[in-house]
Design an enzyme around this catalytic site. Structure first.
Site, short mmCIF file in Angstrom:
data_model
loop_
_atom_site.label_atom_id
_atom_site.label_comp_id
_atom_site.label_asym_id
_atom_site.label_seq_id
_atom_site.Cartn_x
_atom_site.Cartn_y
_atom_site.Cartn_z
N ARG A 130 -0.96 9.49 0.12
CA ARG A 130 -2.08 9.97 -0.50
C ARG A 130 -2.04 11.35 -0.90
O ARG A 130 -2.46 11.79 -1.95
CB ARG A 130 -3.11 9.61 0.22
N ARG A 185 -2.62 10.67 6.62
CA ARG A 185 -2.64 9.25 7.16
C ARG A 185 -2.38 8.11 6.15
O ARG A 185 -2.69 8.40 4.97
CB ARG A 185 -4.15 8.94 7.72
N GLN A 231 -7.75 14.53 4.68
CA GLN A 231 -7.33 13.70 3.60
C GLN A 231 -8.35 13.56 2.28
O GLN A 231 -9.29 13.22 2.35
CB GLN A 231 -7.19 12.35 3.94
N LEU A 240 -15.23 5.74 -3.43
CA LEU A 240 -13.97 5.55 -3.31
C LEU A 240 -13.78 4.30 -4.21
O LEU A 240 -14.38 3.32 -4.56
CB LEU A 240 -13.94 4.80 -1.90
N GLU A 277 -7.22 2.00 -2.87
CA GLU A 277 -5.61 1.96 -2.99
C GLU A 277 -5.04 0.76 -3.68
O GLU A 277 -4.11 0.73 -4.29
CB GLU A 277 -5.07 2.74 -2.00
N HIS A 336 -8.66 11.60 -0.76
CA HIS A 336 -8.25 10.38 -1.30
C HIS A 336 -7.99 10.49 -2.64
O HIS A 336 -8.88 11.27 -3.30
CB HIS A 336 -9.18 9.10 -1.16
N HIS A 393 -12.10 12.21 2.05
CA HIS A 393 -11.95 10.96 2.41
C HIS A 393 -11.96 10.85 4.01
O HIS A 393 -12.48 10.01 4.75
CB HIS A 393 -10.68 10.12 1.70
N PHE A 407 0.64 -1.36 -0.04
CA PHE A 407 -0.10 -0.02 -0.06
C PHE A 407 0.86 1.20 -0.11
O PHE A 407 1.96 1.17 0.43
CB PHE A 407 -1.02 0.03 1.17
#
Lengths: 263, 631
Positions: free
Chosen positions: B322, B423, B247, B263, B266, B249, B388, B121
């Site tokens: 991100r 994050r 954040q 969404l 990722e 995304h 997000h 990730f």
């Protein structure tokens, strides 16, 4: 790209109700839930509807669209005929609270009656070893988003309130199958709980006559009947010819009789 | 007012997502009578939307992984603004919390040796995310839900009552916290089904209400994400930190309009998906920032080799944290190299066989097919940034989750500090478990330490009751406002003026607009009666959203630098003098906000030593560095 569409939405509460007609604008790519939201923001600000994610992941917005049990967030307007009125009604099997919202507590009660996973006493956290091929069967059932459309559709309870006591419905029979197929569930070894027998005796597996209605409405495309209910039924049949199990069951029912006689 | 339904507990958990359920399990296992208050049905919380996985340095796939590597990655991802103690506890305890889920019945995907499989990730050095296809959040929420049921079954066997020690109040919304002097004493809530109030009396409350994304127009968040916990805590006297950091995304759906913001996990990139612009170029190679130059591949060849030989190649820049990827996509679209519907292309179809895609990314395949008529095994997706996650939240003690108000605890997205300015993907699900448990334990220990239970102030209760039904009005209002209209204006304002890229004048416009909306909100009038009334519910949510948006906007004006989830057009670089400062929001009156600067506690030296000096120099002032001049 926009067009006007006629809708007929059931509105009311536990005391009764009726259809209300609305003429609503529909835009490209929209789903039924978008239309319901437009109604709330314009003509019907107190129209009751349950929804959370609007992405087909939480299973909150279950209803019947043109009579078919569906998730409102995953039913695209382009799949419905434009020339006829679209009807939206609450799920039929559960008591109405208000408008499209039903009382689904039946399902939470049934969930509580399925004995939870029993962790093997001899394995510490981190020591679990399972093969992918072995977890996949149960994983399919754990895709369930608990929209309760299968529960709503199943004819055993759809028009038979009296069966609700004895029958847990496809979702929770599938939960029993999931635990029965869990590679490390220790219910039988540690608690003497045979999940197959429980499916038959406590959750009403026998009521199911595999018409596959549940599978047809599952938005997650889980093969409830083929992969959960039929294998569970086969395992129950196997049990009947298992001499050890027959002996144990006889002893149990004898104990029960004695208890009820004494009581 | 008529007699109000009242219940007493030791610990009340507000929120039934991952952190709330984990906190409730901890409190119940510590012998505390516990209630879980859920705005929705049990098992529908926003946690179900988490797709990619749960980060924990178990080292199942790459044995080089350990807590120190995870800690370093987390701090880098947050640009070193993180509360280092939280990042440390998180990295150390995440593996135990994941393994524990297996004892509750969770079934993660497996490695060939039968261990929990882990995937790559963004920002994570090694494959680290425990996962189940791309529906990991669902697995977690169901597992925790079923563990609660299992505890209820134990209680039933013992007492004949499933709800003797742990009860879920579903479709029940808390509108105010009630205090006894400075301490928490309980909460006022209302049942959606009947619209009736209920009073929950308890010395300890754990906030686990999630995020704030519903203040934005384009968001991946569900209807519940209205900043309730942030606002309730603020009004009860607690402080919020890091509220300027949101954040976005990088990959949300952009077409059709009705699904904009949903969404796209990722994992698509983690498993090999690439981002391209309208010229077909893999543009992320142009956007590797200096601080990450040594860790990412500079050629497509090396990037592609990494998927099969991670030890000898550097990772592809598609897997930058991100904030970097979202900004890059934003820049490409601004430069006119976007896709037809204002995003960029994300392609897996040319990178993996169709059956692998369906196996590894089943929800994505399903989602695009059903909602956008796109077959991701044959054609690229169009994606763009979507609001997000909020890094900011209730300021808590890292070890116990306790807020500044005695008796108030917080965990998960509604708490602040752990993720710093940004994050990493996968660190949210692990955060929920680690700090959910700690907050539940913390609340239980707090209850044990009390010599007398706090008492609910009846005047407070009455005031809270009146406030919650105020939107029904008395029929005399002129110029009544509609909650749906106000909500849409709020979302548009935050989206346009306090979005991914911020400018002082725009944010100031937003603050002015928020002030107007707040005034107009005083004239909110809802139609109908109290039974399951969505308009009324939105009117109550709006009060929270407006307050939290004010925190975000005011903090965004003050922080004059760009870092993680806060990018300023007029202060484009990261400034070491800002790293050690937190912006702390507190309530000013009933619905106002004030913000002060607060110094971060310097990082413990043994944690500092986990980094090379050269890397630290990129983030810290000279005075903060080991052996640096001390003031």
């Amino acid at each position: 790209m926009s067009y006007q569409q006629k809708f007929s939405v059931w509105r009311g509460d536990s005391d009764g109700g009726d259809f209300v007609e609305y003429d609503v604008e529909v835009n490209e790519g929209e789903v039924v839930l978008d239309v319901v939201h437009r109604l709330q923001a314009t003509e019907a600000p107190d129209l009751a509807v349950r929804w959370n994610c609007k992405a087909g992941k939480c299973g909150s917005c279950s209803a019947e669209i043109n009579g078919r049990p569906r998730l409102m967030c995953m039913t695209r307007m382009s799949t419905l005929p434009q020339d006829t009125t679209v009807s939206i009604t609450p799920m039929r099997t559960f008591p109405v609270i208000r408008d499209l919202v039903t009382d689904v507590s039946f399902n939470y009660e049934k969930a509580r009656e399925v004995r939870a996973f029993v962790p093997p006493a001899d394995l510490a956290p981190g020591e679990y070893r399972m093969q992918q091929v072995d977890v996949e069967r149960s994983q399919e059932f754990r895709k369930c988003i608990e929209c309760f459309l299968c529960q709503n559709t199943c004819h055993v309870v759809r028009d038979h309130e009296e069966n609700k006591l004895a029958f847990s419905g496809p979702r929770f029979l599938m939960r029993v199958a999931e635990l029965d197929m869990h590679p490390l569930d220790a219910a039988e070894d540690q608690e003497g709980l045979n999940r197959k027998a429980a499916a038959q005796d406590e959750h009403g597996l026998g009521y199911c006559n595999i018409t596959k209605c549940c599978t047809e409405v599952c938005p997650e495309h889980i093969k409830i009947t083929d992969n959960a209910l039929i294998p569970l039924k086969e395992r129950v049949v196997d049990l009947k010819f298992d001499p050890m199990f027959i002996r144990r069951r006889k002893r149990k029912s004898k104990e029960k009789e004695q208890v009820s006689e004494e009581g | 007012m008529s007699e109000i339904e009242t219940h007493s507990y030791d610990v009340i958990v507000i929120g039934a997502g991952g952190s709330g359920l984990r906190a409730a399990i901890a409190a119940r296992e510590a012998g505390k009578k516990t209630a879980i208050i859920s705005k929705s049905l049990f098992g529908k919380a926003h946690t179900v939307m988490a797709e990619g996985g749960c980060a924990a340095a178990m080292g199942n796939v790459n044995p080089n992984d350990n807590w120190m590597v995870h800690f370093r990655d987390t701090m880098r991802g947050g640009k070193f603004l993180n509360n280092w103690r939280m990042a440390e506890l998180h990295a150390k305890e995440a593996p135990d919390r994941v393994w524990e889920l297996e004892t509750y019945g969770a079934l993660f995907d497996r490695t060939p040796e039968g261990k929990i499989s882990q995937r790559n990730f963004g920002g994570h050095t090694y494959p680290r995310l425990a996962h189940v296809g791309d529906r990991t959040g669902l697995e977690m929420i169901r597992t925790l839900q079923q563990k609660i049921v299992s505890l209820q079954q134990d209680d039933f066997a013992r007492t004949g009552d499933y709800e003797a020690n742990i009860k879920v109040y579903a479709e029940c919304t808390v509108t105010d916290l009630i205090k006894d002097g400075e301490r928490i004493a309980g909460a006022l809530a209302y049942w959606r089904e009947s619209g009736r109030h209920l009073l929950l009396e308890a010395p300890a409350i754990v906030m686990a209400t999630g995020g704030v994304g519903k203040s934005y127009k384009v968001t991946s968040n569900s209807w519940e994400y209205t900043g309730d916990g942030h606002a309730l805590a603020l009004r009860a006297g607690a402080s919020l930190i890091n509220m300027e950091f949101l954040q976005f995304h990088p990959t949300g759906m952009v077409w059709p309009p009705s699904v904009k913001g949903i969404l796209v996990t990722e994992s698509v990139r983690g498993d090999g998906g690439v981002l391209t612009n309208s010229e077909g170029k893999r543009f992320m190679f142009d956007y590797i920032p200096d601080v990450f130059k040594d860790q990412y591949a500079t050629t497509e060849e090396e990037a592609d080799r990494w998927y099969t030989d991670a030890d000898n190649n550097k990772r592809p820049p598609e897997l930058l944290p991100r904030d970097e990827v979202a900004r890059a996509i934003n820049s490409e679209v601004q430069a006119g190299r976007g896709s037809p519907h204002g995003g960029v292309f994300l392609d897996v179809s040319s990178r993996m066989p169709a059956e692998t895609i369906i196996k590894r990314l089943p929800s994505m395949h399903h989602q695009f097919k059903e909602l956008a008529d796109v077959d991701i095994t044959k054609e690229p997706m169009e994606v763009g940034p979507t609001c997000h996650y909020v890094m900011g939240g209730i300021e808590v003690d890292p070890d116990t989750g306790q807020a500044s108000v005695p008796g108030l605890f917080a965990a998960g997205e509604c708490s602040g500090g752990m993720h710093g300015s940004n994050r990493l993907g996968g660190n949210s699900l692990s955060d929920l478990l680690v700090f959910g448990k700690r907050a539940g334990d913390g609340a239980a220990a707090y209850v044990d330490s009390l010599s007398a239970r706090p008492v609910l102030d009846e005047v407070e209760v009455k005031r809270a009751q009146e406030r919650s039904v105020a939107p029904f009005g008395d029929g005399s209002q002129d110029g009544a406002e509609n909650p749906y209209t106000l909500h849409q204006e709020l979302q548009q304002t935050m989206n346009d003026l306090v979005g991914i890229i911020r400018k002082e004048e725009e944010v100031r416009q937003a603050i002015t607009k928020l002030g107007e909306l707040k005034e107009r909100a005083k004239n909110l009038v809802v139609e109908g009666h109290r039974q399951f009334n969505p308009g009324w519910h939105l009117a109550l949510d709006l009060r929270n959203m407006l307050l939290v948006s004010e925190c975000v906007a005011n903090a965004a004006v003050l922080r004059q630098e760009s870092r993680g989830g806060h990018t300023r057009d007029d202060y484009t670089t990261m400034d070491a003098e800002w790293r050690h400062k937190l912006l702390v929001c507190t309530a000013d009156g009933d619905d106002g906000v004030q913000i002060v600067e607060q110094e971060q506690i310097p990082m413990r030296s043994d944690l500092m030593e986990l980094f090379e000096l050269d890397e630290l120099k990129k983030y810290f002032t000279d005075a903060e560095l080991p052996g640096g001049a001390t003031a």
